[in-house]
Scaffold this active site. Sequence first.
Site, mmCIF file in Angstrom:
data_model
loop_
_atom_site.group_PDB
_atom_site.id
_atom_site.type_symbol
_atom_site.label_atom_id
_atom_site.label_comp_id
_atom_site.label_asym_id
_atom_site.label_seq_id
_atom_site.Cartn_x
_atom_site.Cartn_y
_atom_site.Cartn_z
ATOM 1 N NE ARG A 178 46.180 32.824 37.286
ATOM 2 C CZ ARG A 178 45.171 33.331 36.583
ATOM 3 N NH1 ARG A 178 44.502 32.577 35.722
ATOM 4 N NH2 ARG A 178 44.844 34.602 36.705
ATOM 5 C CG ASP A 271 41.941 39.797 37.463
ATOM 6 O OD1 ASP A 271 41.360 38.697 37.396
ATOM 7 O OD2 ASP A 271 43.175 39.906 37.538
HETATM 8 O O1 KDG Z 1 44.591 37.880 36.636
HETATM 9 C C1 KDG Z 1 45.856 38.429 36.875
HETATM 10 C C2 KDG Z 1 46.562 37.472 37.754
HETATM 11 O O2 KDG Z 1 46.924 36.363 37.001
HETATM 12 C C3 KDG Z 1 47.794 37.973 38.386
HETATM 13 O O3 KDG Z 1 47.594 39.192 39.051
HETATM 14 C C4 KDG Z 1 48.413 36.978 39.284
HETATM 15 O O4 KDG Z 1 46.631 36.260 40.684
HETATM 16 C C5 KDG Z 1 47.502 35.973 39.925
HETATM 17 C C6 KDG Z 1 47.724 34.579 39.598
HETATM 18 O O5 KDG Z 1 47.429 33.755 40.433
HETATM 19 O O6 KDG Z 1 48.181 34.270 38.522
#
Ligand code: KDG
Length: 332
Positions: A178, A271
Amino acid sequence: MSMDREPAAPRVIVVGEPLIALLATGSAPLADVESFSRHVAGAEANVAVGLARLGHAVLFVGRVGDDGFGLAIVRRLRGEGVDVSGLVVDPERRTGLLVRERRVLGPSEVLYHRAGSAGSALGPGEVDAVADGFPDADWLHVTGITPALSETAHAAVVRAMDLARANDVRISFDVNLRRRLWSDEQAAERLQPLALRADLVFGDPDELAVVAGVEATADGLEAARVLVAGGAGSVVVKQGQAGATLITGNESVGSAAIPVSGIVDPVGAGDAFCAGYLAAVLDGKESETALRWANGCAAAVLSVEGDLTGLPTREELARVVAGAEAGPDTLR
Ligand code: KDG
């Protein structure tokens, strides 16, 4: 305060931050969006629900705020059959939130409101509180999002891996890089040791390259091999429309993606992929079947709005996989 006093013996333990996602109801830049739909989200929560829908016992470990969003998460996870006895309700911090616009062209803007959230205050204490569940568990699933949230959340993942190792519980680790939470350098430093301890690593070519410390390639196979050589048990490369490849030692097993006409919402498909793969492995299936189930779950989620709404039951997954074998038209 923790939810539900007497959990059933869990087979899969999932650790992470559940979130509430506010998704724009129409296609427009965020500044012009006036209405949103509310969804339960968070990569780990998505995997937990995916496994529960496929019939596996799941214990979720995390924190939510003592607010309406936290309650919505607890109710949803519990309603899906996930054991929420490891989900602590934090009286002081708020439930983490994300807001996502929807665009027909180009990437959608995502805003996180999770700094200082209840979920990011997760620590080893929450994992220790469910330590009794580890001897009965078969599997631990964690992601690379949680270690980005805080020092304590990182320590919680490390503690969960330690307990898993001590109890012969197999570990899967989905990189889930992320870039809104940290730089590639910070991610690599923290995530590489975790990936190398895992029995199974999931990631796309770009994520795996960051964690392996190599140049990214389109298929991600080199990065996967570097991680396996470094100690990871196996790596499943999520290659999007090209499908997925499992790398174990010198072996590789590939599987084509299931084409979906009219993708409604791509988020959560990764996921769902993990949930399908893990469900098959827990059922003792071969890698080919695990990849097929993984691709089937991803396809099911792509065709429905929300991260976890489209996660299939066993019957639905069987229909998706059978439909894919019969031809793409049957998936519409
Ligand atoms: O994989 C889906 C996720 O990106 C979303 O549910 C939000 O967990 C999340 C994130 O940290 O972006």
